[in-house]
Structure formats: C-alpha cells, structure tokens
Motif scaffolding. Sequence first.
Motif, PDB file in Angstrom:
ATOM      1  N   UNK A 159      -3.780 -32.388 -19.128  1.00 38.24           N
ATOM      2  CA  UNK A 159      -4.333 -31.073 -18.807  1.00 38.24           C
ATOM      3  C   UNK A 159      -4.554 -30.986 -17.303  1.00 38.24           C
ATOM      4  N   UNK A 160      -4.128 -29.896 -16.714  1.00 33.19           N
ATOM      5  CA  UNK A 160      -4.334 -29.748 -15.279  1.00 33.19           C
ATOM      6  C   UNK A 160      -3.890 -28.380 -14.803  1.00 33.19           C
ATOM      7  N   UNK A 161      -4.179 -28.065 -13.541  1.00 33.74           N
ATOM      8  CA  UNK A 161      -3.860 -26.744 -12.993  1.00 33.74           C
ATOM      9  C   UNK A 161      -2.373 -26.577 -12.706  1.00 33.74           C
ATOM     10  N   UNK A 162      -1.952 -25.340 -12.649  1.00 34.66           N
ATOM     11  CA  UNK A 162      -0.583 -25.001 -12.271  1.00 34.66           C
ATOM     12  C   UNK A 162      -0.625 -24.262 -10.945  1.00 34.66           C
ATOM     13  N   UNK A 163       0.217 -24.673  -9.998  1.00 34.73           N
ATOM     14  CA  UNK A 163       0.238 -24.034  -8.685  1.00 34.73           C
ATOM     15  C   UNK A 163       0.885 -22.653  -8.784  1.00 34.73           C
ATOM     16  N   UNK A 164       0.158 -21.662  -8.319  1.00 33.98           N
ATOM     17  CA  UNK A 164       0.659 -20.286  -8.387  1.00 33.98           C
ATOM     18  C   UNK A 164       1.822 -20.096  -7.421  1.00 33.98           C
ATOM     19  N   UNK A 165       2.909 -19.521  -7.917  1.00 38.36           N
ATOM     20  CA  UNK A 165       4.071 -19.250  -7.066  1.00 38.36           C
ATOM     21  C   UNK A 165       4.612 -17.855  -7.398  1.00 38.36           C
ATOM     22  N   UNK A 166       4.345 -16.919  -6.516  1.00 39.04           N
ATOM     23  CA  UNK A 166       4.866 -15.561  -6.663  1.00 39.04           C
ATOM     24  C   UNK A 166       4.949 -14.954  -5.267  1.00 39.04           C
ATOM     25  N   UNK A 167       5.803 -13.981  -5.104  1.00 42.55           N
ATOM     26  CA  UNK A 167       5.904 -13.292  -3.817  1.00 42.55           C
ATOM     27  C   UNK A 167       5.943 -11.791  -4.058  1.00 42.55           C
ATOM     28  N   UNK A 168       5.472 -11.061  -3.079  1.00 41.22           N
ATOM     29  CA  UNK A 168       5.522  -9.602  -3.080  1.00 41.22           C
ATOM     30  C   UNK A 168       5.968  -9.188  -1.684  1.00 41.22           C
ATOM     31  N   UNK A 169       7.273  -9.284  -1.414  1.00 39.81           N
ATOM     32  CA  UNK A 169       7.769  -9.112  -0.046  1.00 39.81           C
ATOM     33  C   UNK A 169       7.501  -7.722   0.520  1.00 39.81           C
ATOM     34  N   UNK A 170       7.495  -7.690   1.833  1.00 40.89           N
ATOM     35  CA  UNK A 170       7.441  -6.407   2.530  1.00 40.89           C
ATOM     36  C   UNK A 170       8.820  -5.765   2.492  1.00 40.89           C
ATOM     37  N   UNK A 171       8.827  -4.432   2.412  1.00 38.12           N
ATOM     38  CA  UNK A 171      10.077  -3.687   2.471  1.00 38.12           C
ATOM     39  C   UNK A 171       9.865  -2.498   3.397  1.00 38.12           C
ATOM     40  N   UNK A 172      10.846  -2.202   4.217  1.00 36.44           N
ATOM     41  CA  UNK A 172      10.731  -1.107   5.170  1.00 36.44           C
ATOM     42  C   UNK A 172      11.073   0.216   4.493  1.00 36.44           C
ATOM     43  N   UNK A 173      10.116   1.113   4.501  1.00 34.39           N
ATOM     44  CA  UNK A 173      10.277   2.441   3.903  1.00 34.39           C
ATOM     45  C   UNK A 173       9.773   3.483   4.892  1.00 34.39           C
ATOM     46  N   UNK A 174      10.662   4.385   5.318  1.00 36.52           N
ATOM     47  CA  UNK A 174      10.296   5.409   6.301  1.00 36.52           C
ATOM     48  C   UNK A 174       9.644   4.790   7.534  1.00 36.52           C
ATOM     49  N   UNK A 175      10.250   3.710   8.005  1.00 31.37           N
ATOM     50  CA  UNK A 175       9.832   2.999   9.210  1.00 31.37           C
ATOM     51  C   UNK A 175       8.467   2.324   9.079  1.00 31.37           C
ATOM     52  N   UNK A 176       7.977   2.193   7.866  1.00 27.94           N
ATOM     53  CA  UNK A 176       6.732   1.472   7.614  1.00 27.94           C
ATOM     54  C   UNK A 176       7.000   0.311   6.672  1.00 27.94           C
ATOM     55  N   UNK A 177       6.225  -0.761   6.825  1.00 26.00           N
ATOM     56  CA  UNK A 177       6.343  -1.902   5.929  1.00 26.00           C
ATOM     57  C   UNK A 177       5.336  -1.766   4.794  1.00 26.00           C
TER      58      UNK A 177
END
Length: 305
Positions: A277-295
């Motif tokens: 029994x033990x923890x799981x390392x969180x691995x996820x990303x939510x990248x930036x995307x350029x929309x109307x010159x804004x990230x």
Amino acid sequence: MVKYSDIVYGDISIKEPVLIQIINTPIFQRLKKISQDGAVHFIQPARRGNRFEHSIGVWYLSNKFKRGIEEQIACLLHDLSHTAFSHVIDYVVGDKKQEYADSRLNEIILNSEIPQIVKAYGYSIEKVLDKSKFSLLDCDLPDISFDRIDYFLRDGYSLGFLPKEAVNLFIENIFEKNQILYFKDVNIAGLYATMFLSLSRLIWSDPTSHGSFFLLSSAIKSALNAGEIQESDFFTDDEILLEKLKVSKSNSVNKYLNRLKPGLEFEYADKEIAEFWGPSKSRFVDPWVETNKELKRVSSQLVSL
C-alpha cells in the motif's frame, strides 16, 4: 562534435565542447546504467530505458528552443543524482514526494569534476545549479516542461502508445514565449493532455508498476536492515546494486527478488487486503494554448477536458 541516434528525435548532434566534456565524464556515463522505469522492466522487459537517454533528450529540447548554454547544462545534468533503479529508492527511504535524488543533486554535482569543466569554459556553476531560473526544464503541474515532454514522448513511443506521427506532431506544435511552453492549436493541445493522462493511468500508475516498485524496494530495505548494503550503494548503478542483492544471505531479500519475474501481474485492492500500500505520484498536464493572442488553459477551451 558528438552524434547520437535517438528513438524520439532521430539523429542528434552536440557541438558545444563543454557539453561533450560533461557527457564524457564517468559520473554522467553512469546514467546509462540507471533504469528510467525503476523496477517494472523485471516484470515487463519491454519497458526499459535509461536516464542517459532521457537526459540527452531533455538537453535536446533546451537546444531546440535556443536556451543559453548554462540552461542547457542544467538540463543535461538534471538527473545526475538519480539513484540506482531511480524512484525505487524513494520507496526505500519513505519519500512520498519522490524527491530523494533531487535533494542531492547540487551536492552530487559539486563533489564531481563538473564544476571545474563548467568554469574552464567560462560559465557559472552557480547559475547552472539555480534551477529556479530554468522553469522550462521543470515546473509545477499542470504546465509542460522539457523534462515532462521528453519522458512522455520517450515512454509513449518506445512502448507503442504513441505513433511517430503523433510524436512529431507534438514536437512541431509546441512553442515558447516568456518562459512558458504552449500550443497554438487547441485540438493538438487537447490531444496532448488526453494522451498524457492516458499514459499515466495505463503505464506510470498501473498496479504492476507499483507492485514491482514495492517488491524491489522491499528487497533493498531488507538488505539495508541486514547490513549487507549501505546508503552509499544507492548512488552506484543498477548492475552494482543488483549484484549485491543477488548474493544476499537474507531469506527476505531472496523472497522478494525471486518474485520479480516476467509475467507477474498486480491489481489494485482495498487497503485492508492489499499486500502493498502506498501513494501514487500524480501525473497530468493542462497545457497553455494561444487563443486570440492570449494564453489559456486548454481545459478551459475544450468541454471534453
């Protein structure tokens, strides 16, 4: 010039003398004998890579994005302190954040020949060691970084999860502005985030991966408690540490090692009945995307995320 044939990026040429000299040091060459996956290759032999390949890959990305030489050196060295069997040792020492090796990075570098090499070429080892200045190398989730990009593409492609077309698509569509990596195409950014999470669930956080870590870490802890190995052995390499485990006279060490065989499978269970029994390392990303010159975060642009 030094050339490498890389499974992800193809032919790589390294021209800077300071980088070549660092790569040729014994302490850097040691990374060839440090498994990227930790322990799971004992059970699933296809899952085999090493920290040398990954470190070259992270450097390649820093060079692709035209970072300064000191930042490129930092990228090259970012995993230099990794222990034998990588994050398995975090389980041995009980580091739930999996930062045991990272916490020793500056110490390991400073006690090596690398500072002299860096200074000989007119660069600052103090700047190289200040990772806070290099957010493209590593940064907090859910951002992407050179480190996360490389191990995602490397594992994804080598394990048949990502076709080469997808690898090339991602590499060609990541951009940098003001120390932030981002996409310009929202659909490609969404695909990247989805595939990254899928790889995390199916590969990095699957029960067999965790089971292999617990078996090997249990063997190492048993040998440590028996006085057959020392903490300094963690900073040798996979082959040296494994040989010490194989000659152990401890029944506990042998019991755990003998279970690390191809074909073994684990499944998740409730804590009350789980063997490990033990923890799981969180691995996820939510990248930036350029929309109307804004990230903006891609999750704010796609309802599916």
